[in-house]
Motif scaffolding. Sequence first.
Motif, PDB file in Angstrom:
ATOM      1  N   THR A  42      41.091  42.719  53.724  1.00 46.28           N
ATOM      2  CA  THR A  42      41.181  41.111  53.536  1.00 46.28           C
ATOM      3  C   THR A  42      41.637  40.648  55.090  1.00 46.28           C
ATOM      4  O   THR A  42      41.885  41.422  56.208  1.00 46.28           O
ATOM      5  CB  THR A  42      42.480  40.861  52.865  1.00 46.28           C
ATOM      6  OG1 THR A  42      43.500  41.459  53.339  1.00 46.28           O
ATOM      7  CG2 THR A  42      42.078  41.533  51.309  1.00 46.28           C
ATOM      8  N   THR A  98      47.913  38.949  46.276  1.00 43.56           N
ATOM      9  CA  THR A  98      46.631  39.503  45.581  1.00 43.56           C
ATOM     10  C   THR A  98      46.811  39.814  44.262  1.00 43.56           C
ATOM     11  O   THR A  98      45.939  39.357  43.344  1.00 43.56           O
ATOM     12  CB  THR A  98      46.329  40.878  46.509  1.00 43.56           C
ATOM     13  OG1 THR A  98      45.828  40.607  47.896  1.00 43.56           O
ATOM     14  CG2 THR A  98      44.829  41.625  45.736  1.00 43.56           C
ATOM     15  N   ARG A 101      46.230  36.512  42.276  1.00 39.59           N
ATOM     16  CA  ARG A 101      44.978  36.070  42.347  1.00 39.59           C
ATOM     17  C   ARG A 101      44.113  37.042  41.234  1.00 39.59           C
ATOM     18  O   ARG A 101      43.221  36.380  40.422  1.00 39.59           O
ATOM     19  CB  ARG A 101      44.222  36.381  43.774  1.00 39.59           C
ATOM     20  CG  ARG A 101      44.923  35.279  44.767  1.00 39.59           C
ATOM     21  CD  ARG A 101      43.819  34.975  45.755  1.00 39.59           C
ATOM     22  NE  ARG A 101      43.096  36.333  46.228  1.00 39.59           N
ATOM     23  CZ  ARG A 101      43.692  37.092  47.221  1.00 39.59           C
ATOM     24  NH1 ARG A 101      44.710  36.777  47.742  1.00 39.59           N
ATOM     25  NH2 ARG A 101      43.007  38.134  47.441  1.00 39.59           N
ATOM     26  N   LEU A 102      44.372  38.143  41.192  1.00 40.61           N
ATOM     27  CA  LEU A 102      43.650  39.083  40.266  1.00 40.61           C
ATOM     28  C   LEU A 102      44.044  38.709  38.910  1.00 40.61           C
ATOM     29  O   LEU A 102      43.441  38.762  37.802  1.00 40.61           O
ATOM     30  CB  LEU A 102      43.989  40.553  40.530  1.00 40.61           C
ATOM     31  CG  LEU A 102      43.418  41.217  42.119  1.00 40.61           C
ATOM     32  CD1 LEU A 102      43.946  42.677  42.174  1.00 40.61           C
ATOM     33  CD2 LEU A 102      41.772  40.939  41.980  1.00 40.61           C
ATOM     34  N   GLY A 107      38.090  34.168  41.975  1.00 42.50           N
ATOM     35  CA  GLY A 107      36.831  34.687  42.836  1.00 42.50           C
ATOM     36  C   GLY A 107      36.363  34.351  43.882  1.00 42.50           C
ATOM     37  O   GLY A 107      35.299  34.402  44.287  1.00 42.50           O
ATOM     38  N   ASP A 112      38.547  39.741  45.369  1.00 44.15           N
ATOM     39  CA  ASP A 112      38.503  39.456  43.866  1.00 44.15           C
ATOM     40  C   ASP A 112      37.381  39.396  43.176  1.00 44.15           C
ATOM     41  O   ASP A 112      37.288  39.655  42.011  1.00 44.15           O
ATOM     42  CB  ASP A 112      39.088  37.714  44.078  1.00 44.15           C
ATOM     43  CG  ASP A 112      40.258  37.407  45.010  1.00 44.15           C
ATOM     44  OD1 ASP A 112      41.020  38.517  45.100  1.00 44.15           O
ATOM     45  OD2 ASP A 112      40.296  36.608  45.197  1.00 44.15           O
ATOM     46  N   SER A 113      36.244  38.939  43.901  1.00 44.07           N
ATOM     47  CA  SER A 113      34.839  38.936  43.087  1.00 44.07           C
ATOM     48  C   SER A 113      34.288  40.385  42.984  1.00 44.07           C
ATOM     49  O   SER A 113      33.803  40.553  41.817  1.00 44.07           O
ATOM     50  CB  SER A 113      33.955  38.162  44.039  1.00 44.07           C
ATOM     51  OG  SER A 113      34.312  36.574  44.048  1.00 44.07           O
TER      52      SER A 113
END
Length: 404
Positions: A42, A98, A101-102, A107, A112-113
């Motif tokens: 990241t 993180t 977001r997960l 995404g 993530d995506s």
Amino acid sequence: MSLGSKKINVLLCVTGGIAAYKAPHIVRGFVQLGWNVKVILTDSAEAFVSPMVLATLSSNRVWMDRDFLSIDGGSQIPHISLAEWADVVIIAPCTADTASRLAVGAGGKLLDSTVLATKAPVLVFPAMNVNMLYHPATRDNLKKLQELGYEVIDPDSGDLACGYEGQGRLPDREVIVEEAKRAVSMRDMEGLSVVVTAGPTREFMDPVRFISNPSSGKMGYSLAKTAWYRGADVELITGPVSMSSPHGVRVTKVVSALDMMDAAVESMAGCDIMVKAAAVGDYRFTSVSEKKIKRKGTDSVEITMINNPDIAAKLGSIKKPDQTLVGFAAETDNLLSNATEKLNSKGLDLIAANDLTEEGSGFDSETNNVTLLDREGSLKKISGTKEDVADMIWDRVLEIRGKS
């Protein structure tokens, strides 16, 4: 075949916590296994670790957030290609950001995506300040990740980079590697309770002298680890060895044959499978001096020893019909006849016999050559690393249990 000889594709996702500096060490651990490693780094993680270092160690391109929607990197649709390539996805360290977001299925970033697109097991290793870790929002997010099917591994406790002390440290590389091995293993032993005995025993004559044997415990430890990889709940009853306790396995440490007898009998009551891989001493001293025995100018000393209890026979006598008891026979002569006699007299379901005089077999070796004998009289010769042999023993145990 053990996992160490398989080419596994591991995708390591490194996020922006101070523990990101350990990423090269983690990459190196998987490369040493012979696994293929690719890295997603990241933007914030770049402040802690160099993409060049990770690319050099992995021998693969390092993928970064700017590759996600760029003309060059984006044309390769990295979040799909990486998701399909990976056999296991590891997020280490996983920051609070993180995790958040997960948890909501975001995404907007490459990591993530990719996680959204993969069907591979996802292992999450949270690492952060202890107060951040225990904030209700973080706890809720980690719980959501588990509900989504991700494996969340608790962080270690100790001194943290921020100056605090408590839980929040990224586990050692060995733990990350072991969890990855388990994630990509066939889980055909889930729901089974397994007990393995391993290592030597010691019988003391006085506080500083004992009689023992050269067993390293490697075969028993390999059996315990591979059973855990395959999903079993595992207890390891071990005599004194130089190896560290295996991750994921409950360990009971013993010293003497009487100690091992007590522990094995107690554990037998609640297990499905018991494997007697320990090299238990046959004799103990009739008396143990409380003080060091001095030579006092004598040229010789006389000692008297008596039989230790036969642990395998005791376990065989209390074994229930739905339990499986496996033994080992380490012999220097008459291998098959001695092993067959032990199999029948001690009530074993399977015995692994190995000739100690054969090269690459026996005590402290990294490999083993074993002949498996069961109560139906069938023979099967197996060989390889001790982890290879352990896996093949479990294969045979499951076959036997499937017939019963």
